[in-house]
Design a protein around this motif. Sequence first.
Motif, PDB file in Angstrom:
ATOM      1  N   MET A  20       0.827  -1.209   0.000  1.00  0.00           N
ATOM      2  CA  MET A  20       0.000   0.000   0.000  1.00  0.00           C
ATOM      3  C   MET A  20       0.856   1.251   0.000  1.00  0.00           C
ATOM      4  N   ASP A  21       0.222   2.334  -0.425  1.00  0.00           N
ATOM      5  CA  ASP A  21       0.807   3.665  -0.344  1.00  0.00           C
ATOM      6  C   ASP A  21      -0.098   4.520   0.518  1.00  0.00           C
ATOM      7  N   LEU A  22       0.502   5.343   1.343  1.00  0.00           N
ATOM      8  CA  LEU A  22      -0.238   6.284   2.167  1.00  0.00           C
ATOM      9  C   LEU A  22       0.212   7.688   1.805  1.00  0.00           C
ATOM     10  N   ASP A  23      -0.743   8.551   1.582  1.00  0.00           N
ATOM     11  CA  ASP A  23      -0.490   9.963   1.295  1.00  0.00           C
ATOM     12  C   ASP A  23      -1.158  10.735   2.430  1.00  0.00           C
ATOM     13  N   ILE A  24      -0.351  11.208   3.380  1.00  0.00           N
ATOM     14  CA  ILE A  24      -0.851  11.735   4.644  1.00  0.00           C
ATOM     15  C   ILE A  24      -0.683  13.248   4.695  1.00  0.00           C
ATOM     16  N   GLU A  25      -1.771  13.938   5.043  1.00  0.00           N
ATOM     17  CA  GLU A  25      -1.759  15.396   5.208  1.00  0.00           C
ATOM     18  C   GLU A  25      -1.594  15.717   6.686  1.00  0.00           C
ATOM     19  N   ILE A  45      -2.093  14.706  12.396  1.00  0.00           N
ATOM     20  CA  ILE A  45      -2.434  14.080  11.115  1.00  0.00           C
ATOM     21  C   ILE A  45      -3.897  14.413  10.845  1.00  0.00           C
ATOM     22  N   THR A  46      -4.167  15.095   9.722  1.00  0.00           N
ATOM     23  CA  THR A  46      -5.509  15.621   9.477  1.00  0.00           C
ATOM     24  C   THR A  46      -6.332  14.804   8.488  1.00  0.00           C
ATOM     25  N   SER A  47      -5.683  14.200   7.491  1.00  0.00           N
ATOM     26  CA  SER A  47      -6.419  13.449   6.472  1.00  0.00           C
ATOM     27  C   SER A  47      -5.419  12.738   5.573  1.00  0.00           C
ATOM     28  N   GLY A  48      -5.943  12.111   4.527  1.00  0.00           N
ATOM     29  CA  GLY A  48      -5.074  11.470   3.552  1.00  0.00           C
ATOM     30  C   GLY A  48      -5.751  10.282   2.912  1.00  0.00           C
ATOM     31  N   THR A  49      -4.983   9.568   2.106  1.00  0.00           N
ATOM     32  CA  THR A  49      -5.523   8.412   1.394  1.00  0.00           C
ATOM     33  C   THR A  49      -4.619   7.199   1.568  1.00  0.00           C
ATOM     34  N   VAL A  50      -5.237   6.046   1.415  1.00  0.00           N
ATOM     35  CA  VAL A  50      -4.554   4.749   1.411  1.00  0.00           C
ATOM     36  C   VAL A  50      -4.917   4.088   0.094  1.00  0.00           C
ATOM     37  N   SER A  51      -3.915   3.538  -0.606  1.00  0.00           N
ATOM     38  CA  SER A  51      -4.205   2.861  -1.869  1.00  0.00           C
ATOM     39  C   SER A  51      -3.285   1.646  -2.016  1.00  0.00           C
ATOM     40  N   ILE A  58      -7.416   8.271   5.406  1.00  0.00           N
ATOM     41  CA  ILE A  58      -6.812   8.500   6.715  1.00  0.00           C
ATOM     42  C   ILE A  58      -7.817   9.319   7.534  1.00  0.00           C
ATOM     43  N   LEU A  59      -8.071   8.885   8.765  1.00  0.00           N
ATOM     44  CA  LEU A  59      -9.011   9.587   9.638  1.00  0.00           C
ATOM     45  C   LEU A  59      -8.298  10.698  10.403  1.00  0.00           C
ATOM     46  N   PRO A  60      -8.992  11.814  10.666  1.00  0.00           N
ATOM     47  CA  PRO A  60      -8.391  12.867  11.484  1.00  0.00           C
ATOM     48  C   PRO A  60      -8.233  12.373  12.922  1.00  0.00           C
ATOM     49  N   GLY A  61      -7.344  13.014  13.658  1.00  0.00           N
ATOM     50  CA  GLY A  61      -7.197  12.685  15.076  1.00  0.00           C
ATOM     51  C   GLY A  61      -5.887  12.019  15.433  1.00  0.00           C
ATOM     52  N   GLY A  62      -5.107  11.632  14.458  1.00  0.00           N
ATOM     53  CA  GLY A  62      -3.806  11.037  14.748  1.00  0.00           C
ATOM     54  C   GLY A  62      -2.743  12.102  14.855  1.00  0.00           C
ATOM     55  N   ALA A  63      -1.537  11.658  15.204  1.00  0.00           N
ATOM     56  CA  ALA A  63      -0.421  12.601  15.310  1.00  0.00           C
ATOM     57  C   ALA A  63       0.900  11.867  15.147  1.00  0.00           C
ATOM     58  N   ASN A 151       3.564  19.726   3.325  1.00  0.00           N
ATOM     59  CA  ASN A 151       2.308  19.595   4.067  1.00  0.00           C
ATOM     60  C   ASN A 151       1.926  18.162   4.366  1.00  0.00           C
ATOM     61  N   GLY A 152       2.897  17.256   4.313  1.00  0.00           N
ATOM     62  CA  GLY A 152       2.553  15.876   4.575  1.00  0.00           C
ATOM     63  C   GLY A 152       3.683  14.905   4.349  1.00  0.00           C
ATOM     64  N   VAL A 153       3.286  13.644   4.291  1.00  0.00           N
ATOM     65  CA  VAL A 153       4.232  12.539   4.150  1.00  0.00           C
ATOM     66  C   VAL A 153       3.638  11.535   3.177  1.00  0.00           C
ATOM     67  N   LYS A 154       4.499  10.966   2.344  1.00  0.00           N
ATOM     68  CA  LYS A 154       4.098   9.842   1.493  1.00  0.00           C
ATOM     69  C   LYS A 154       4.882   8.627   1.953  1.00  0.00           C
ATOM     70  N   LEU A 155       4.176   7.520   2.161  1.00  0.00           N
ATOM     71  CA  LEU A 155       4.794   6.270   2.586  1.00  0.00           C
ATOM     72  C   LEU A 155       4.470   5.165   1.599  1.00  0.00           C
ATOM     73  N   ALA A 156       5.471   4.359   1.275  1.00  0.00           N
ATOM     74  CA  ALA A 156       5.269   3.125   0.527  1.00  0.00           C
ATOM     75  C   ALA A 156       5.505   1.996   1.525  1.00  0.00           C
ATOM     76  N   VAL A 157       4.501   1.138   1.722  1.00  0.00           N
ATOM     77  CA  VAL A 157       4.544   0.092   2.738  1.00  0.00           C
ATOM     78  C   VAL A 157       4.756  -1.265   2.069  1.00  0.00           C
ATOM     79  N   PHE A 158       5.703  -2.023   2.624  1.00  0.00           N
ATOM     80  CA  PHE A 158       6.075  -3.340   2.093  1.00  0.00           C
ATOM     81  C   PHE A 158       5.924  -4.387   3.173  1.00  0.00           C
ATOM     82  N   ARG A 159       5.345  -5.528   2.827  1.00  0.00           N
ATOM     83  CA  ARG A 159       5.269  -6.698   3.702  1.00  0.00           C
ATOM     84  C   ARG A 159       6.545  -7.486   3.527  1.00  0.00           C
ATOM     85  N   VAL A 160       7.188  -7.838   4.654  1.00  0.00           N
ATOM     86  CA  VAL A 160       8.374  -8.677   4.593  1.00  0.00           C
ATOM     87  C   VAL A 160       7.911 -10.123   4.517  1.00  0.00           C
ATOM     88  N   ALA A 161       8.240 -10.781   3.402  1.00  0.00           N
ATOM     89  CA  ALA A 161       7.800 -12.167   3.171  1.00  0.00           C
ATOM     90  C   ALA A 161       8.938 -13.122   3.480  1.00  0.00           C
TER      91      ALA A 161
END
Length: 161
Positions: A20-25, A45-51, A58-63, A151-161
């Motif tokens: 997945m990729d996370l684009d966090i505002e 952390i105010t919002s963002g998307t997961v794909s 992304i739900l508001p309320g995190g930090a 104004n944010g962070v982009k993350l690329a998430v990898f599962r270690v197999a």
Amino acid sequence: MGADRNHDDELLDPSFEHVMDLDIEVADPIEIGETGDGQRRIIEITSGTVSGRVDGEILPGGADYQLYRTERPTELVAKYAFETDDGARVYVENRGIRWAPPAVSERIRDGESVDPAAVYFRSVPEFETADPDLQWLTRSIFVATGVRQPNGVKLAVFRVA
């Protein structure tokens, strides 16, 4: 172990599956100040998307609870949640480090754009969910690469197999 290991050993080399990729505002930092081990900051952390294998928002309320440093890696601990397009909720706790030469690190702190190649930004996200279809998120180790933007962070998430 290590360099002495041969191909006949039963240990397997890890592989990585991009999941997945996370684009966090984020909001402007709350500056706590120099606490003795670095500059403590809290960044909402105010919002963002997961794909990817999981799609959602992304739900508001995190930090992100940061211990910012120029001479040593900045410590990052982000706690937040996202909701999938199917309505499942996932809690994320993501610990990592970000390191760049001091001049680049100061530009990141000041919210300026920097060349991602000049920054080492890696983390280990952990996931919790009650959704039975997403239990695979709770049964593996994940690593992420990150890019800090003004104004944010982009993350690329990898599962270690």
